[in-house]
Design a protein around this motif. Structure first.
Motif, short mmCIF file in Angstrom:
data_model
loop_
_atom_site.label_atom_id
_atom_site.label_comp_id
_atom_site.label_asym_id
_atom_site.label_seq_id
_atom_site.Cartn_x
_atom_site.Cartn_y
_atom_site.Cartn_z
N LYS A 483 36.96 12.62 -6.76
CA LYS A 483 35.82 13.05 -5.92
C LYS A 483 35.89 12.37 -4.55
O LYS A 483 35.62 12.98 -3.52
CB LYS A 483 34.50 12.71 -6.61
CG LYS A 483 34.18 13.68 -7.75
CD LYS A 483 32.87 13.29 -8.42
CE LYS A 483 32.61 14.15 -9.65
NZ LYS A 483 31.64 13.52 -10.57
N ASP A 484 36.27 11.10 -4.57
CA ASP A 484 36.39 10.36 -3.31
C ASP A 484 37.51 10.95 -2.45
O ASP A 484 37.37 11.12 -1.24
CB ASP A 484 36.66 8.87 -3.60
CG ASP A 484 36.59 8.03 -2.33
OD1 ASP A 484 35.58 8.15 -1.60
OD2 ASP A 484 37.55 7.29 -2.04
N PHE A 485 38.62 11.27 -3.11
CA PHE A 485 39.77 11.89 -2.41
C PHE A 485 39.31 13.20 -1.74
O PHE A 485 39.59 13.45 -0.56
CB PHE A 485 40.89 12.16 -3.42
CG PHE A 485 41.99 13.08 -2.92
CD1 PHE A 485 42.98 12.61 -2.07
CD2 PHE A 485 42.02 14.43 -3.29
CE1 PHE A 485 43.99 13.45 -1.59
CE2 PHE A 485 43.02 15.28 -2.83
CZ PHE A 485 44.00 14.79 -1.98
N LEU A 486 38.56 14.03 -2.47
CA LEU A 486 38.09 15.32 -1.92
C LEU A 486 37.15 15.09 -0.73
O LEU A 486 37.20 15.83 0.26
CB LEU A 486 37.35 16.13 -2.99
CG LEU A 486 38.19 16.66 -4.16
CD1 LEU A 486 37.32 17.41 -5.16
CD2 LEU A 486 39.31 17.59 -3.67
N ARG A 487 36.31 14.05 -0.84
CA ARG A 487 35.33 13.78 0.24
C ARG A 487 36.03 13.27 1.51
O ARG A 487 35.85 13.78 2.61
CB ARG A 487 34.30 12.77 -0.26
CG ARG A 487 33.13 12.53 0.69
CD ARG A 487 32.12 11.58 0.05
NE ARG A 487 32.75 10.34 -0.42
CZ ARG A 487 33.10 9.33 0.40
NH1 ARG A 487 32.91 9.41 1.70
NH2 ARG A 487 33.66 8.23 -0.10
N VAL A 488 36.92 12.28 1.31
CA VAL A 488 37.57 11.64 2.46
C VAL A 488 38.57 12.60 3.13
O VAL A 488 38.71 12.62 4.35
CB VAL A 488 38.29 10.34 2.01
CG1 VAL A 488 39.12 9.75 3.13
CG2 VAL A 488 37.26 9.33 1.51
N LYS A 489 39.27 13.39 2.33
CA LYS A 489 40.35 14.22 2.88
C LYS A 489 39.93 15.67 3.12
O LYS A 489 40.78 16.52 3.34
CB LYS A 489 41.56 14.22 1.92
CG LYS A 489 42.15 12.85 1.66
CD LYS A 489 42.79 12.26 2.90
CE LYS A 489 43.42 10.92 2.64
NZ LYS A 489 43.86 10.26 3.88
N GLN A 490 38.61 15.95 3.05
CA GLN A 490 38.20 17.37 3.06
C GLN A 490 38.75 18.17 4.24
O GLN A 490 39.06 19.35 4.11
CB GLN A 490 36.68 17.49 2.99
CG GLN A 490 35.96 16.84 4.17
CD GLN A 490 34.44 16.99 4.03
OE1 GLN A 490 33.96 17.72 3.20
NE2 GLN A 490 33.71 16.28 4.86
N LYS A 491 38.91 17.52 5.38
CA LYS A 491 39.41 18.25 6.56
C LYS A 491 40.87 18.65 6.44
O LYS A 491 41.36 19.47 7.19
CB LYS A 491 39.25 17.38 7.81
CG LYS A 491 37.90 17.48 8.45
CD LYS A 491 37.94 16.83 9.81
CE LYS A 491 36.72 17.21 10.61
NZ LYS A 491 36.55 16.28 11.75
N TYR A 492 41.58 18.02 5.49
CA TYR A 492 43.02 18.27 5.37
C TYR A 492 43.37 19.07 4.11
O TYR A 492 44.52 19.18 3.74
CB TYR A 492 43.78 16.93 5.33
CG TYR A 492 43.50 16.06 6.52
CD1 TYR A 492 44.15 16.29 7.74
CD2 TYR A 492 42.55 15.04 6.44
CE1 TYR A 492 43.87 15.50 8.84
CE2 TYR A 492 42.27 14.25 7.54
CZ TYR A 492 42.93 14.49 8.75
OH TYR A 492 42.65 13.73 9.85
N LEU A 493 42.33 19.56 3.42
CA LEU A 493 42.60 20.26 2.17
C LEU A 493 42.57 21.78 2.36
O LEU A 493 41.76 22.30 3.12
CB LEU A 493 41.58 19.86 1.09
CG LEU A 493 41.65 18.39 0.67
CD1 LEU A 493 40.56 18.06 -0.34
CD2 LEU A 493 43.02 18.03 0.08
N ALA A 494 43.49 22.43 1.66
CA ALA A 494 43.57 23.89 1.77
C ALA A 494 43.93 24.44 0.40
O ALA A 494 44.26 23.70 -0.53
CB ALA A 494 44.64 24.26 2.79
#
Length: 529
Positions: A483-494
């Motif tokens: 969940k932390d990974f998704l929150r911190v990296k949200q701008k880089y996820l596709a």
């Protein structure tokens, strides 16, 4: 009588790989000439394609003088059915080539005598080595000044990590090029520059020490040849068919494809030693060609073979059993039965409808959007063939639709070209912007050209700084770490085309930091992990 066993024993399916300009398309053409499949060669001169080589059929290939898409060509020779997959040499189309290598049973590597082993050849040979694909090496353009034969063999061994044994040997090089000695058949083939369009006849030699050799090629050339043949015997292992089939020994041939020289020797040996269709691994078990139930997989999709009809062709490699027209087959991923009324076999851009196909054959199936690369067809068994991944692209750009009134054409064009595996599409999670990723920069031009000419859609590109696309694998999606990974990296996820989560990292450093910070989140450079 046609039995599955006799049909399998007749077939040889191979790919030709090389660096651009090593003469791969010319070699393909000359093999067709020997097979009687074409009557004369289209002169492919200095990249200005006069008549267009038989295997280059996309408009953009004619303009550029390079092969963009893999062509499938079939011909009969000495009672065998030969299927050639001519792959693009240009590195910007490497992904197409990597996937094509999943559909071949052996490979011919073409090397330019002057340039030696080049970077693109190294990458492709590495894929073949990994997969233990049997390889033959053809050293081309002997009528030009080039490196010494022994130096070339050293280079092939060192740079490509191969273990070679020459099966033919040049008599002189460039200006002094007299012909080749065929160690496989023990005969001499004399070269004369005047017979480009005809096929040279070989003179048999039972005894290399015979004085007749001097009469043919002169004293100096004869002595050099004898010395070199002694050296070859001392240095290189004798040819062993079993080692070649295991991928542990690579026979080498010399010649000049443009001059029709040494090509028949290559083809004759190939027909004798190359493997018949091989078994292939699935997620459930190993599939043997001799099994009576049909199975096969899609390794390539080509849209708009005919611009007048919006048709797509899925190229299917038959792995086992017999494929029959109008019979119901299971499309494993979709879980539905499909039947094909007009399956085709290929001869470059000419297609003909066929009634049946056997292991080793490549069948073209008309597709209205059911297929994607890697799909498996069977007679009912649920299994998936392995080893047809997407690779992490190296170039990325935002893609924008220039004409809001043509949004539909834009969506459809992008969708179909991505199904073909021309490039990969990533849709950003936080703003839905589309990013195209390709293995080579030239692909962007091909996409733009094809969207405009085949789909009536105009696009523009915008720079985006991405280093690599990493497919994300996680054991527990509910974990706090993820969940932390998704929150911190949200701008880089596709999401990729198949809705797999992808992390678009801006540098190698970011990837390392992310791995350190989130050990349970695994990052992969290919989509099949």
């Amino acid at each position: 009588m046609k039995t599955l066993k006799t049909e399998i024993e007749k077939r040889k399916t191979f790919g030709i790989i090389s660096h651009p300009d090593a003469g791969k398309t010319t070699l393909t053409e000359k093999l067709l000439l020997f097979g009687g499949a074409i009557q004369e060669a289209g002169a492919v001169k200095s990249n200005k394609i006069k008549k267009g080589a038989t295997s280059d059929f996309m408009e953009i290939e004619r303009q550029r003088g390079i092969s963009v898409a893999t062509s499938v060509l079939a011909f009969d020779y000495k009672g065998k059915k030969i299927n050639i997959l001519d792959t693009p040499g240009h590195k910007d189309f490497a992904e197409d080539t990597f996937r094509t290598l999943t559909a071949v049973d052996s490979v011919i590597v073409v090397i330019d005598v002057a340039k030696g082993v080049e970077e693109q050849t190294e990458k492709l040979v590495e894929v073949c080595r990994m997969r233990k694909i049997p390889m033959l090496v053809f050293i081309n353009k002997l009528d030009r000044e080039g490196k010494d034969g022994f130096d070339l063999l050293d280079e092939v061994e060192q740079k490509l990590g191969l273990r070679v044994t020459p099966l033919s040997w040049p008599i002189g090089m460039g200006e002094r090029f007299k012909g080749i000695y065929n160690l496989w058949k023990k005969d001499v083939l004399l070269f004369s520059a005047a017979n480009k369009q005809r096929i040279s006849e070989a003179v048999s030699f039972d005894d290399i020490n015979s004085p007749d050799l001097e009469k043919m090629i002169g004293t100096e050339a004869s002595e050099t040849l004898r010395e070199e043949l002694d050296l070859i015997e001392g240095i290189y292992p004798a040819f062993d068919a079993e080692e070649y089939l295991q991928g542990d020994l690579q026979p080498v041939f010399f010649g000049s494809a443009l001059n029709n020289f040494g090509v028949r020797e290559l083809l004759d040996a190939f027909v004798e030693i190359a493997p018949n269709p091989l078994p292939k691994e699935t997620d459930k078990r190993l599939i043997e060609p001799i099994e009576k139930d049909f199975s096969g997989f899609v390794f390539k999709i080509h849209a708009n073979m005919d611009p007048k009809h919006r048709d797509r062709l899925a190229f299917v490699k038959v792995v086992s059993g017999k494929f029959e027209r109008n019979k119901n087959y299971l499309h494993v991923r979709l879980g539905k039965k499909l039947k094909f009324s007009s399956p085709s076999a290929f001869f470059a851009d000419k297609k003909e409808i066929i009634e049946e196909s056997y292991p080793g054959d490549i069948v073209g199936l008309h597709d209205t959007g059911n297929f994607r690369i890697g799909d498996t067809l069977t007679e009912g068994e649920e299994m998936q063939f392995k080893g047809i991944p997407s690779f992490s692209p190296e170039h990325f750009r935002y893609v924008n639709n220039m004409d809001p009134l043509r949004a539909k054409q834009f969506e459809k064009g992008i969708d179909q070209l991505m199904d073909e595996g021309v490039a990969q599409l990533f849709t950003m999670e936080f703003n839905n912007r589309k990013i195209i990723g390709t293995v080579g920069a030239l692909q962007f031009e091909v996409i733009e050209y094809r969207l405009e000419h085949e789909y009536n859609a105009k696009v523009s590109y915008e720079h985006v700084s991405i280093h690599r696309a990493c497919w994300v694998e996680v054991e527990d999606e509910r974990s706090e770490e993820f969940k932390d990974f998704l929150r911190v990296k949200q701008k880089y996820l596709a999401r990729d085309k198949y809705q797999q989560l992808v992390f678009l990292a801006d540098s190698a450093f970011t990837i390392q930091m992310t791995r350190d910070k989130y050990p349970s989140v695994k990052l992969h450079f290919s989509s099949e992990f």
